[in-house]
Write a protein that holds these residues in place. Sequence first.
Motif, PDB file in Angstrom:
ATOM      1  N   UNK B 392      -2.724  80.917 -15.924  1.00 40.71           N
ATOM      2  CA  UNK B 392      -2.467  82.355 -15.802  1.00 40.71           C
ATOM      3  C   UNK B 392      -2.090  82.714 -14.371  1.00 40.71           C
ATOM      4  N   UNK B 393      -2.717  82.033 -13.427  1.00 39.12           N
ATOM      5  CA  UNK B 393      -2.385  82.287 -12.026  1.00 39.12           C
ATOM      6  C   UNK B 393      -0.913  81.971 -11.764  1.00 39.12           C
ATOM      7  N   UNK B 394      -0.446  80.861 -12.317  1.00 38.00           N
ATOM      8  CA  UNK B 394       0.942  80.464 -12.056  1.00 38.00           C
ATOM      9  C   UNK B 394       1.898  81.048 -13.090  1.00 38.00           C
ATOM     10  N   UNK B 395       1.352  81.786 -14.045  1.00 40.17           N
ATOM     11  CA  UNK B 395       2.127  82.410 -15.126  1.00 40.17           C
ATOM     12  C   UNK B 395       2.850  81.389 -16.006  1.00 40.17           C
ATOM     13  N   UNK B 591       3.442  90.552  -7.533  1.00 39.20           N
ATOM     14  CA  UNK B 591       3.256  89.426  -8.455  1.00 39.20           C
ATOM     15  C   UNK B 591       2.295  88.392  -7.847  1.00 39.20           C
ATOM     16  N   UNK B 592       2.356  88.260  -6.536  1.00 38.35           N
ATOM     17  CA  UNK B 592       1.429  87.364  -5.815  1.00 38.35           C
ATOM     18  C   UNK B 592      -0.012  87.887  -5.974  1.00 38.35           C
ATOM     19  N   UNK B 593      -0.177  89.209  -5.828  1.00 36.35           N
ATOM     20  CA  UNK B 593      -1.516  89.796  -5.989  1.00 36.35           C
ATOM     21  C   UNK B 593      -1.993  89.645  -7.437  1.00 36.35           C
ATOM     22  N   UNK B 594      -1.073  89.834  -8.397  1.00 36.61           N
ATOM     23  CA  UNK B 594      -1.435  89.631  -9.806  1.00 36.61           C
ATOM     24  C   UNK B 594      -1.852  88.185 -10.042  1.00 36.61           C
ATOM     25  N   UNK B 595      -1.149  87.281  -9.387  1.00 34.75           N
ATOM     26  CA  UNK B 595      -1.475  85.862  -9.542  1.00 34.75           C
ATOM     27  C   UNK B 595      -2.907  85.608  -9.077  1.00 34.75           C
ATOM     28  N   UNK B 596      -3.230  86.152  -7.906  1.00 37.96           N
ATOM     29  CA  UNK B 596      -4.574  85.934  -7.364  1.00 37.96           C
ATOM     30  C   UNK B 596      -5.630  86.555  -8.269  1.00 37.96           C
ATOM     31  N   UNK B 597      -5.225  87.621  -8.995  1.00 37.59           N
ATOM     32  CA  UNK B 597      -6.148  88.257  -9.930  1.00 37.59           C
ATOM     33  C   UNK B 597      -6.126  87.554 -11.281  1.00 37.59           C
ATOM     34  N   UNK B 598      -5.292  86.530 -11.407  1.00 43.86           N
ATOM     35  CA  UNK B 598      -5.254  85.766 -12.658  1.00 43.86           C
ATOM     36  C   UNK B 598      -4.560  86.505 -13.779  1.00 43.86           C
ATOM     37  N   UNK B 599      -3.623  87.348 -13.466  1.00 42.97           N
ATOM     38  CA  UNK B 599      -2.995  88.102 -14.542  1.00 42.97           C
ATOM     39  C   UNK B 599      -1.519  87.743 -14.696  1.00 42.97           C
ATOM     40  N   UNK B 600      -1.116  87.607 -15.948  1.00 48.65           N
ATOM     41  CA  UNK B 600       0.224  87.114 -16.250  1.00 48.65           C
ATOM     42  C   UNK B 600       1.252  88.221 -16.351  1.00 48.65           C
ATOM     43  N   UNK B 601       2.514  87.811 -16.504  1.00 45.54           N
ATOM     44  CA  UNK B 601       3.597  88.783 -16.673  1.00 45.54           C
ATOM     45  C   UNK B 601       4.512  88.243 -17.756  1.00 45.54           C
TER      46      UNK B 601
END
Lengths: 241, 680
Positions: B392-395, B591-601
């Motif tokens: 999820x971090x790396x989507x 998207x980097x912050x979302x990655x750190x939060x473990x959230x996908x796109x």
Amino acid sequence: MKLRIRTTKLGKVRFTSHRDLARMWERAVRRIGMPVATSEGFTPRPRISFGLALPTGAESVAEYIDIDLREPLSDDRIVGLPAELTAALPTGIDVLIVAERDQRAGSLQEVVTSCTWQLWSPQLGSGHHHDACRLLEATTLELDRERKGKRSTDEVRPMILDLRVDLTPAGDRLIAELATVGRGLRPSELARLAYPDIDPLDVRVLRTHQWTDHDGNRRDVLPCELPQPTVVDASPVEVLA
Amino acid sequence: MSSLWTRVEPLLARVQKPARYIGCEDGVTTPRHDKLPGGGAVAWLLAYPDTYEIGLPNQGLQILYEILNERDDAVAERTYAPWLDLTEQLRSNGVPLFSVDTHRPASDFDILAFNLSSELVYTNVLEMIDLAGIPLHTTERGPDDLLVIVGGHAAFNPEPLADFIDAAVLGEGEEVVSDITAVVRDWKRDGRTSRDGLLRELSKIPGVYVPSMYEVVYDGDRIVEVRPRFADVPATVDKRTVADLGEWPYPRQQLVPLTEVVHDRLSVEVFRGCTRGCRFCQAGMITRPVRERPAEQVRTMIRDGLRRTGYDEVSLTSLSTADFSDIEPVVKGILADAQLPGGCADTLTISLPSLRVDAFTVGLAGEVNGAGGGRRSGLTFAPEAGSWRLRQVINKLILEEDLYGAVDSAFQQGWTRMKLYFLTGLPTETDDDTLGIAELAKNCVAIGKRYTNRASVTVSLGGYVPKPHTPFQWFGQNTRAELQRKIDLVRTATRKVPGVQLKWHDPAASIAEGLASRGDRRIGRVIERVWRDGGVFQEWGEHFSLDRWERAMALEGLSLDWYVYRHRDEHEILPWDHLTAGLHKDFLWGDWQDALAGSGIEDCRWTPCYDCGVCTGFGIEHVVASPIAPAGGSQGTGQDLARGGEVPVTLLPARRQLVDSPNQSVSPAAAASAESGVTV
């Protein structure tokens, strides 16, 4: 139906390897839609076999390829086949003759007993070639050589069947007939003996014949009229005999 | 000047694989240098800075070769990096770099254009510039010297090469090569006056970046500003993008080499761009949006290409080929065409090189392999990370059940071995994530054992290198020691597991790659030192040594810590900030912050636009034949695709249990992406 084909390998394409040649032929027969028989097994391969490998870098007007077909070709198609194949092959590989092969004919490796080669170099003059012919006067000739990583000293005089000098349109060349039976003698190995003062890598070679033995008489595998003196890439050293 | 062939020929008797240097491929055009009177045509020497075997199949180079030779005012030939043995021969005999088409010296050309598909080739670029006989540094070149241009993915941060190149092209080359040709043609016609004047004109072409037209201002280590030197030089250079791939059915005549090369088959590009959104993947970020080739054109290109080339293998290329809308009808069409007279049905092999990880995709691969008469191609899946959390971090939203479903389906269809690609050293990666790689591999083999005793899985492990223009461009790369420690964790965990083989990339090479990837202009001197120290062919393990790079860094007073291992902050001016692939920097940061939060796109080709900036900024859009995601596909998250928006972390928990029935293991909505085009 089984075919035997004689081709050239001249010019830049001389730097391709024996393995490369196999892939060129597989593509060429597919391009012209030739009904080539395929081998059995998990990965079927087209039944195309090649004769004695030509060293990478050598040229030839006497290369042979055997192709097995899964269905016969019409006479008309066979007549047009040299031109059709030549167009599908790289520049420098010209199909000279296509013949039907006898079912009982042996493989190329089995039947060929010797080859005739031309040797020349910009660094070699007529005198060098005439000197080289004196190798025939020797009763014994030892050569250190390496095959498949193993060094050995071999008696190679019996492998040299004939040496002479011919005047070709490109000047004098050494004409050598070398045996292929047993360990044979490579033209580059002959060059080491014949021209001790120059780097064998600077000696160019051209195969002009592959011979079969018929009760003591040698015969071309497939005799044919050689092309007229051909100029390849406009380089003077590449004018053919 | 005439051909160098008579001087090259004797050298070829002294090198390995001389067929690399002879040209003569089927499909070559006879280059006509006399198209315009007085040598007015613009002559391009298209260069690939690695060996012929690797460079020849490169589709980008072949496309430009054709487009340029079709023009009335341009001519193009090709050259590849000579191997060390020939380089030595060229230098000792005073023979310059030459083209393989007609063996002309590089100095017969106007432009030396490099395709940069990776960063470790930079020292080879210097070697080839030097062999071409022109000054290494752009500041020392005069009006008669070659113009050195680079393009390709790595050209999105050309700063480390700024001292050596005259221009970099960002994005796709189909159109921009014509713009460049026109400017150079006019400059030649007007008497080749000033080289600076030419460079300034080039800098006005959209997509063309001329480093010498910009001044970089530093404060200590940090970049304060990248300032255009003149008012008419753009402050920001945008990438070029072809709106409709259907208008560019190239290469029309793919080159067929006489000697063996890495991809020795017909290649047809089915689409360009990928919006799966994998955050580590530079290719997916810089090639947006998705543009599919019309299915009928794909079929025609394959049918004609197979007949013309004599190949019996075709590869359908893209960053994720199973995502092509019309993949099924196209495959059926290829197989039907192969049955026609002159087709090669009995030996045809179709390869789908970048597969998604799901059972549907494997079904497709099975269909392709069963129907063609040719050999069975290998199967490679790229889950990239060992745990659902990290994926999820790396989507890369692949559930374990997606992977197990795909693997089960593959073993069921007769495959006995497959390859799994993973990255290590990813942001937030813990040892549990790393060890998850071994766990996944073990479970895959266990699935295979139900079908065959020969079941085996090869794990290929690469050290992650953060790339510019991706959400991870701010991430401090793992150190060499840390990468090695993680590799060793997986080694230990898989050592005694029957059926699992582990291969890994040298972490030292990942460090040099990281340095060149995110370097600034100061790294140019490091590259030059490595090259002078003999460090060429750095992508070849036997010629790579990190010592050379470390020595060069020390001599220049620069540190790997600062360039490679350091996390960047939001407001730091990155060396490539004045170059853009269209992605807004605030989108990437978000998207980097979302990655750190473990959230996908989600994948925006099938869902509402989240405005990364590319389509809106460039006035282009996705060209996709089907408005819905392919069968089995929601990236494995099971989310409602119509909804759009963010994927909550907690949407589906990671499932570590193996599901026994293969039918249960894959829900119809479960799928995921596998861009195996990613460099690992």
